[in-house]
Motif scaffolding. Structure first.
Motif, short mmCIF file in Angstrom:
data_model
loop_
_atom_site.label_atom_id
_atom_site.label_comp_id
_atom_site.label_asym_id
_atom_site.label_seq_id
_atom_site.Cartn_x
_atom_site.Cartn_y
_atom_site.Cartn_z
N MET A 1 12.97 7.13 5.55
CA MET A 1 12.53 5.87 4.92
C MET A 1 11.94 6.17 3.55
N PRO A 2 12.36 5.42 2.52
CA PRO A 2 11.80 5.67 1.20
C PRO A 2 10.30 5.42 1.20
N ALA A 3 9.57 6.21 0.39
CA ALA A 3 8.13 6.03 0.29
C ALA A 3 7.84 4.70 -0.40
N PRO A 4 6.80 3.96 0.05
CA PRO A 4 6.46 2.69 -0.59
C PRO A 4 6.09 2.91 -2.04
N GLU A 5 6.55 2.02 -2.90
CA GLU A 5 6.16 2.08 -4.29
C GLU A 5 4.75 1.56 -4.42
N THR A 6 3.98 2.15 -5.31
CA THR A 6 2.59 1.75 -5.45
C THR A 6 2.25 1.60 -6.92
N GLY A 7 1.01 1.11 -7.17
CA GLY A 7 0.54 1.04 -8.53
C GLY A 7 0.61 -0.35 -9.09
N PRO A 8 -0.11 -0.60 -10.18
CA PRO A 8 -0.18 -1.93 -10.80
C PRO A 8 1.17 -2.49 -11.19
N ARG A 9 2.07 -1.64 -11.70
CA ARG A 9 3.37 -2.16 -12.14
C ARG A 9 4.12 -2.74 -10.96
N ASP A 10 4.06 -2.07 -9.78
CA ASP A 10 4.74 -2.56 -8.58
C ASP A 10 4.16 -3.91 -8.16
N ARG A 11 2.85 -4.02 -8.19
CA ARG A 11 2.23 -5.28 -7.77
C ARG A 11 2.63 -6.42 -8.70
N ARG A 12 2.78 -6.15 -9.97
CA ARG A 12 3.16 -7.21 -10.90
C ARG A 12 4.59 -7.68 -10.66
N ARG A 13 5.46 -6.75 -10.19
CA ARG A 13 6.85 -7.13 -9.98
C ARG A 13 7.02 -7.98 -8.72
N GLN A 14 6.10 -7.86 -7.76
CA GLN A 14 6.29 -8.49 -6.48
C GLN A 14 5.88 -9.97 -6.51
N PRO A 15 6.60 -10.83 -5.77
CA PRO A 15 6.15 -12.21 -5.63
C PRO A 15 4.87 -12.22 -4.82
N SER A 16 4.13 -13.29 -4.89
CA SER A 16 2.85 -13.33 -4.18
C SER A 16 2.74 -14.58 -3.34
N GLY A 17 1.78 -14.57 -2.43
CA GLY A 17 1.45 -15.75 -1.65
C GLY A 17 2.58 -16.21 -0.75
N ARG A 23 9.98 -15.20 1.53
CA ARG A 23 11.12 -14.31 1.22
C ARG A 23 11.21 -13.19 2.24
N ALA A 24 10.08 -12.62 2.60
CA ALA A 24 10.08 -11.53 3.58
C ALA A 24 10.56 -12.03 4.95
N MET A 25 10.12 -13.22 5.34
CA MET A 25 10.51 -13.76 6.64
C MET A 25 12.01 -14.03 6.69
N ILE A 45 14.42 -4.57 5.47
CA ILE A 45 13.90 -5.89 5.12
C ILE A 45 13.50 -5.92 3.65
N ALA A 46 12.84 -4.85 3.22
CA ALA A 46 12.41 -4.79 1.82
C ALA A 46 13.59 -4.86 0.87
N GLU A 47 14.65 -4.11 1.18
CA GLU A 47 15.84 -4.12 0.32
C GLU A 47 16.47 -5.51 0.29
N ARG A 48 16.57 -6.16 1.47
CA ARG A 48 17.18 -7.49 1.53
C ARG A 48 16.33 -8.53 0.78
N GLY A 54 6.17 -1.24 0.76
CA GLY A 54 4.72 -1.44 0.85
C GLY A 54 4.35 -2.90 0.94
N HIS A 55 5.06 -3.74 0.20
CA HIS A 55 4.78 -5.16 0.23
C HIS A 55 5.16 -5.75 1.59
N ILE A 56 6.25 -5.28 2.17
CA ILE A 56 6.65 -5.76 3.50
C ILE A 56 5.62 -5.34 4.54
N LEU A 57 5.14 -4.11 4.45
CA LEU A 57 4.12 -3.64 5.38
C LEU A 57 2.84 -4.46 5.23
N TYR A 58 2.56 -4.91 4.03
CA TYR A 58 1.38 -5.74 3.81
C TYR A 58 1.48 -7.04 4.60
N HIS A 59 2.67 -7.62 4.66
CA HIS A 59 2.84 -8.89 5.36
C HIS A 59 2.92 -8.73 6.87
#
Length: 208
Positions: A1-17, A23-25, A45-48, A54-59
């Motif tokens: 499994m690829p390692a989760p991407e981290t850091g401020p740049r990753d968080r800015r790219r991800q949709p929120s709320g 989208r994840a569901m 799921i993350a790729e789809r 990391g964002h998927i694991l958060y949800h």
């Protein structure tokens, strides 16, 4: 499994709320229907979803929690759309028509119904069984409400609500399994029309 991407740049790219969770569901429903639960990976799921693992694991936290959460979200979304349609219906008969339409899978590969079969096939602890029971009871409660309204308005016959609901849901579940399996009997016949006809025959008032 690829390692989760981290850091401020990753968080800015991800949709929120709500957008990110939705989208994840939706991605999870699609991947589960395609791959099943045994081969399911969070990275799929993350790729789809076009998100980081990391964002998927958060949800979802962990895979064990994934199926029930996705199913609960899917049902809440379905019931919201059903209620919106039912609120515009002109009669209990139209609401019953909608109930049958929303209950049955729309086609053989229906992702929502595939998710149901995947989840029900799993072993669940007490909390998982409680969640599933509440979701299943939700269908019964909605049907009973339609039957009660129709009976009170004189549109439906005086049937035993609990007993009729048990038989009606069993009928719809059996037809749904047929559709998902791809039984040839439904290639030239409408499962919706067949089920609705079977239910309304019994609900016709005397002399109706």
């Amino acid at each position: 499994m690829p390692a989760p991407e981290t850091g401020p740049r990753d968080r800015r790219r991800q949709p929120s709320g709500d957008e990110a969770r939705g989208r994840a569901m939706r991605a999870a429903i699609s991947v589960i229907a395609e791959k099943g639960t045994a081969a399911l990976r969070m990275s799929d799921i993350a790729e789809r979803a076009g998100m980081s693992t990391g964002h998927i694991l958060y949800h979802f936290g962990k895979k064990d929690r994934l199926l029930l959460e996705v199913l609960a979200w899917s049902q809440a979304d379905l019931w919201t759309r059903f209620q919106q349609a039912a609120d515009r219906a002109a009669s209990p008969a139209e609401k019953l028509d909608l109930f049958v339409r929303f209950y049955l899978p729309s086609h053989q590969g229906d992702e929502r119904y595939a998710l149901w079969t995947q989840v029900l096939a799993q072993r669940h602890d007490e909390e998982g069984r409680r969640i599933l029971t509440a979701l299943l009871d939700g269908w019964d409660e909605r049907l009973e409400a339609i039957l009660r309204e129709g009976r009170e308005l004189g549109h439906f016959a005086e049937v035993d609500l609990t007993e009729f609901t048990i038989r009606a849901v069993a009928l719809l579940s059996g037809i749904s399994e047929d559709v998902m399996f791809g039984r040839s009997r439904w290639q030239h016949a409408s499962p919706h029309a067949f089920a609705l006809s079977a239910l309304t025959r019994e609900l016709l008032p005397a002399g109706g």
